[in-house]
Design a protein around this motif. Sequence first.
Motif, short mmCIF file in Angstrom:
data_model
loop_
_atom_site.label_atom_id
_atom_site.label_comp_id
_atom_site.label_asym_id
_atom_site.label_seq_id
_atom_site.Cartn_x
_atom_site.Cartn_y
_atom_site.Cartn_z
N GLY A 28 -4.04 7.18 -4.21
CA GLY A 28 -2.69 6.77 -5.07
C GLY A 28 -1.72 7.85 -4.87
O GLY A 28 -0.49 7.64 -4.98
N LEU A 29 -2.29 8.91 -5.13
CA LEU A 29 -1.25 10.28 -5.02
C LEU A 29 -0.50 10.25 -3.68
O LEU A 29 0.72 10.50 -4.00
CB LEU A 29 -2.10 11.52 -5.63
N ALA B 96 0.31 8.02 -1.77
CA ALA B 96 1.19 6.83 -1.69
C ALA B 96 2.45 7.21 -2.44
O ALA B 96 3.51 6.91 -2.13
CB ALA B 96 0.56 5.48 -2.05
N GLU B 97 2.20 8.04 -3.46
CA GLU B 97 3.22 8.34 -4.63
C GLU B 97 4.06 9.38 -4.14
O GLU B 97 5.23 9.40 -4.33
CB GLU B 97 2.65 8.62 -6.05
N GLU B 98 3.55 10.69 -3.54
CA GLU B 98 4.14 11.67 -3.07
C GLU B 98 4.74 11.74 -1.49
O GLU B 98 5.56 12.44 -1.31
CB GLU B 98 3.14 12.69 -3.32
N ASP C 135 -8.02 6.56 -7.34
CA ASP C 135 -7.44 7.49 -8.51
C ASP C 135 -8.11 9.07 -8.40
O ASP C 135 -9.19 9.13 -7.92
CB ASP C 135 -7.98 6.71 -9.54
N VAL D 144 1.97 1.23 -5.28
CA VAL D 144 2.37 2.48 -5.93
C VAL D 144 3.83 2.71 -5.51
O VAL D 144 3.79 2.45 -4.36
CB VAL D 144 1.27 3.51 -5.64
N THR D 145 4.58 3.10 -6.32
CA THR D 145 5.87 3.32 -6.04
C THR D 145 6.05 4.93 -5.54
O THR D 145 5.62 5.96 -6.20
CB THR D 145 6.88 3.10 -7.30
N ASN D 146 6.69 4.94 -4.28
CA ASN D 146 6.73 6.39 -3.80
C ASN D 146 8.09 6.94 -4.66
O ASN D 146 9.09 6.28 -4.65
CB ASN D 146 7.37 6.37 -2.29
N LYS D 147 7.73 8.23 -5.25
CA LYS D 147 8.82 8.62 -6.01
C LYS D 147 10.13 9.23 -5.12
O LYS D 147 11.22 9.14 -5.54
CB LYS D 147 8.12 10.25 -6.32
N GLN D 148 10.06 9.51 -3.94
CA GLN D 148 10.88 9.87 -3.06
C GLN D 148 11.90 8.58 -2.71
O GLN D 148 13.20 8.46 -2.73
CB GLN D 148 11.05 10.64 -1.97
N GLN E 155 7.74 0.52 -2.33
CA GLN E 155 6.34 0.20 -2.86
C GLN E 155 5.30 0.36 -1.65
O GLN E 155 5.93 -0.07 -0.46
CB GLN E 155 6.11 -1.45 -3.63
#
Length: 608
Positions: free
Chosen positions: A268-269, A271-273, A251, A294-298, A302
């Motif tokens: 986490g960031l 994995a997301e970005e 986190d 964590v769900t990747n935004k692009q 998961q």
Amino acid sequence: MGRRAILGGTAAAAALAASGFQAAPALAGPAGRKTVRLTVMGTTDLHGNVFNWDYFKNAEYDDSAHNDIGLAKVSTLVSAVRHRLARERRTPQPLLLDAGDTIQGTPLAYYYAKIDPITGGHVHPMAAAMNQIGYDAAALGNHEFNYGLDILRKFQRQLRFPLLGANAQDWTTNLPVFPPFVLKRVRVPGGGSITVGILGLTNPGTAIWDKAIVDGKIRFGGIVEQARVWVPRVRAAGADVVIVSAHTGMDLSSSYGDALPFPENAAGLMAEEVPGIDAVLVGHAHVEIPERFVTNKQTGEQVLLVDPLKWGMRLALMELDLEKVRGRWKVVGRHGQVLNANTVEADPAVERLLKKDHDTVVGYVNSKIGRNKTAMSAATAAWEDTAALDFVNFVQADAVSKAIAGTPEAALPVLAIAAPFNRAAAIPAGEVSVRDVAGLYIFDNTLVGVTMTGAQLKDYLEYSARYFKQVTGAGPFTPDQVTNAPTETAPKGTPDYNYDIFGGLTKPLVYDIDIAKAPGARITGLSYDGKAVAAEDKFVVAVNNYRQSGGGNFPHIKSAPVIYNRQVEIRQLMIDYVTAKGEIDPATFASTDWKLTANGTPVVVSAG
């Protein structure tokens, strides 16, 4: 047992059952598609632990949760997992990774870095154990740099697997100075193989915490920023699966605040970005995370993240279900869990391999170096002035004072800063061993001397006093009711090592901490040698390199003029002091110079 030995079937099954292993449900793939499960095991923050042993207590390791530690225990779990998967049909051979902070943290690690350094030819105990177990890759941790680049490079050469660090970059060229990633081709029973890309990333905070070692040589890019660069390259190199072994917490938070443009904890960031990551082995924060997604935004995919705590207490299992899609393997299912090392016996092969090293270090830490006139304990050091912390401050201040003799700063008052690193530490009355003294200072920090003004000193103390929770009366309180307050940079509570206590060398520095007041307005009665400290007063301050380089983000200390920095370990200075004097006499340095108050009334804190 050989390098990749396995347990017998019954023993392996029993070990996994006891460890908390839960078989993830099988994935039913569409008709005609081949589905296989790839298992990736992982450790992190081993910190020099091979044996289930506490060198400072000279006893088997134990804590309130009855955890066990060390690579010998991890080896048994790894063997059990390998054996189980070897018996399953259509299951690829598992991989084993580590997420860094390997060669620092115990007297075993210290001994072979400083007393009998591996640069002389001895194989590092952690290298020997990890080679025996059969790791496939490891990431650099920030503590890998603590003993200098020569020790780190020697350790790297002793490993039979790559030590990865894509964001450890040459100061001039910005090119990685360690391998950024490795490709592992894992055979699929029945034909074909899966190409697994393993990317290693280390903590950018190394630039602060070991500035004296890396400055001008190695720079450290951000976790997210360098993942954006390297994940596509790993994919382009042929990886069907991308695993990131990252020495960064889950986190967003940074102990160094805004001293660097990159966050300390960014798994986490990332994995997301950053698209293209399938799973992350998380480290650095010493937090157990069996499974988080964590769900990747692009991509909307998961990403699985697992953190196996620290010191070999847990073994991570990341299970990835793959199917062939247009001729390429694709991850279609993810599962995570951790196995508990306290459920299995240690691997006798690992213990035999390192027994001589272990015995040597046990002998060293138990060697007698002097006598102590009065017992000292750090049990209450976080909330009251103790002789134990006064001793640390006295040795630090004394060393700096002697080193600056004859300089313009020699006439200034000398202060020192110490933190209550280890509440369990105590030095008994009577004979004193290396481990008794070393237990007061469990980190390998070096000593630095700086100059600060009275105004800066006040600011620093106010920042440190954020460690305490605000109260409405004088108590009595239990320790947890007043200590370890959450802050914006430590939302789960300020650790003891980020609470600093000042002491004067020849004259007392006196102050009260009024915890009925809000943070920022707590320091009262600040005086030196009986006189109120003025804003323009000037002091020499002895401090550890972690704090001076920005660790904890304390004000003024990073920019304070440095007048002493010989990179001598504080712990060794303490050992040398006792060895030279032959005794510790608390009467020569201990005094009660600070206390907790509530609106001027002394606060009562009772631990029992």
